[in-house]
Design an enzyme around this catalytic site. Structure first.
Site, PDB file in Angstrom:
ATOM      1  N   HIS A 194      -3.587   3.496   5.272  1.00  0.00           N
ATOM      2  CA  HIS A 194      -3.569   2.292   4.431  1.00  0.00           C
ATOM      3  C   HIS A 194      -4.042   2.593   3.012  1.00  0.00           C
ATOM      4  CE1 HIS A 194      -3.089  -0.985   7.515  1.00  0.00           C
ATOM      5  NE2 HIS A 194      -3.430   0.023   8.318  1.00  0.00           N
TER       6      HIS A 194
ATOM      7  N   GLU B 101      -8.153   4.847   4.615  1.00  0.00           N
ATOM      8  CA  GLU B 101      -7.954   4.033   3.421  1.00  0.00           C
ATOM      9  C   GLU B 101      -8.000   4.910   2.170  1.00  0.00           C
ATOM     10  OE1 GLU B 101      -7.294   0.847   3.444  1.00  0.00           O
ATOM     11  OE2 GLU B 101      -8.020   0.066   5.377  1.00  0.00           O
TER      12      GLU B 101
ATOM     13  N   GLU C 282       0.853  -1.191   0.000  1.00  0.00           N
ATOM     14  CA  GLU C 282       0.000   0.000   0.000  1.00  0.00           C
ATOM     15  C   GLU C 282       0.894   1.248   0.000  1.00  0.00           C
ATOM     16  OE1 GLU C 282      -2.541  -0.788   3.347  1.00  0.00           O
ATOM     17  OE2 GLU C 282      -3.206  -2.687   2.480  1.00  0.00           O
TER      18      GLU C 282
END
Length: 416
Positions: free
Chosen positions: A290, A367, A189
């Protein structure tokens, strides 16, 4: 076009691919068949993760006559990755300059058909092209950026990874509140470390000789920041998706579960050293950054339904998410579904849950998408390193908004 040569390599920082073979076609195109290499087997999850890829292709034999060669790249094991349902809508990145993180573009003809991910590329000259799931953030760039940060802040090491790389962290600010921001627990990531670069560039005034804006000045008087740009340096260098050099998924190593002891110096020193430092400093705000393979949005996920969850943490989380969504490219409509309390208790080894519980603090997971971001679509570049950096820089207003209420014992009230 039998004189055209194709060479595939992944022996560079963050590379991951296995070359199988190349086939010349009747239409003069070439099919290049490759496979993604798996991470080291994960003891706790009983699997070998894989999905991230990054590789170099060198073309020869085109001469100086501006010949063009179409090559069809095919990942034959795409259906066996960790998240195969993420492939539809994904587009592969490519560049001829791997050192320029903003040079990567997306191949709009990427397709997932019959369990294979494929894309064509027309090579117009001899030389090299790089392809990747998301533009890498190299260890050399990491070291260079740490040197820049060291000119304006304390850069130290929490300890060393399993392969002896330093667990770099940056400390800045003089306030009594403590904010921890960690990035890239999952090494594939890479957008997370690009985010860290954007955050630190603004926080330290790196592009302005140390001069910072008014929001940053307020935050530095309120907080002491502890920022870890890359939690999994070994996995990043190896081109792993989710694990370190021992096969540990670091975001499942924040406390022991059943017969599995964690974190440990033998399997997950990266988490062990970070948690030990957090025990020394305390934590009033925690952000874990992330990337998500499936959802084409930026979103936030909290520690809802941990044992100490209640009106106070719920209000803080809601206020932070709302404030962040007023900045840049964050949104609240799409994200992970709510997790029942009985399920959350099974995942207290996840960083956000464990830190929110251990320190009774606002703990948030952020995210970003591997895909293009549907809120502001850009088919040619999609979600990319620059937008990741911009999102990192834009988090500070949201943190300033909730800062006065982080130490309240009752449910805080926020003005609109």
């Amino acid at each position: 076009m039998s004189d055209v040569t194709v060479s595939v390599s992944d022996t560079f920082d963050g590379g991951n691919i296995e070359f199988i073979h190349a086939i010349s076609k009747e239409d003069d195109s070439i099919d290049v068949i490759v496979r993604i290499k798996p991470d080291i087997h994960t003891e706790l999850e009983k699997m070998a993760h894989m999905q991230y890829f990054c590789f170099r292709v060198t073309i020869g034999g085109l001469g100086n006559k501006k010949k063009k060669q179409r090559v069809n790249y095919i990942i034959e094991n795409a259906e066996r990755v960790s998240y195969p349902t993420a492939w539809p809508g994904s587009t592969v990145f490519y560049t001829n300059n791997v050192e320029d993180v903003d040079s990567w573009k997306r191949n709009r003809d990427t397709a997932y058909v019959a369990g294979q991910l494929s894309w064509p590329h027309v090579h117009e000259s001899n030389g090299s092209i790089y392809f990747s799931y998301f533009p890498p953030y190299s260890y050399a760039r990491h070291l260079s950026f740490m040197s820049r940060c060291a000119s304006l802040a304390h850069v130290g090491t929490l300890g060393q990874s399993l392969e002896g790389r330093e667990m770099d962290y940056i400390v800045v600010g003089t306030g009594s509140l403590v904010a921890w921001v960690i990035h890239r627990q999952h090494p594939g990531e890479s957008m997370a470390e690009h985010y860290a670069e954007g955050l630190l560039t603004r926080l330290l005034g790196l592009d302005n000789n140390g001069d910072v804006d008014g929001v940053v000045k307020q935050l530095l008087s309120l907080f002491t920041f502890y920022i870890v740009p890359c939690m999994c340096p070994d996995g990043a260098v190896k081109g792993h998706l989710r694990t370190n050099a021992a096969g540990a998924n670091l975001n499942r190593e924040w406390t022991s579960t059943a017969n599995y002891e964690a974190p440990s110096l033998e399997r997950s020193p990266e988490v062990y050293y970070t948690l030990e430092k957090m025990k020394e400093t305390g934590c009033d705000f925690f952000l874990d950054v992330h990337g998500d393979e499936e959802l084409p949005f930026n979103f936030l996920s909290g520690a809802a339904n941990i044992p100490n969850w209640g009106p106070r943490l719920e209000a803080l989380h809601g206020a932070f998410c709302a404030a962040y969504s007023r900045q840049g490219e964050m949104q609240q409509k799409y994200g992970y579904p709510a997790t029942p309390a009985e399920t959350v208790l099974k995942y207290m080894n996840v960083a956000c849950n464990q830190i929110g519980y251990r320190f009774d603090c606002l703990a948030v997971t952020l995210e970003m998408p591997f895909k293009d971001c549907k809120d502001y679509p850009d088919p040619d570049y999609g979600w990319n390193p620059k937008r990741s950096r911009d999102l990192g820089a834009s988090v500070l207003e949201a943190l300033l908004y909730v800062a006065p209420q982080l130490h309240t014992t009752e449910a805080p009230r926020f003005s609109p």
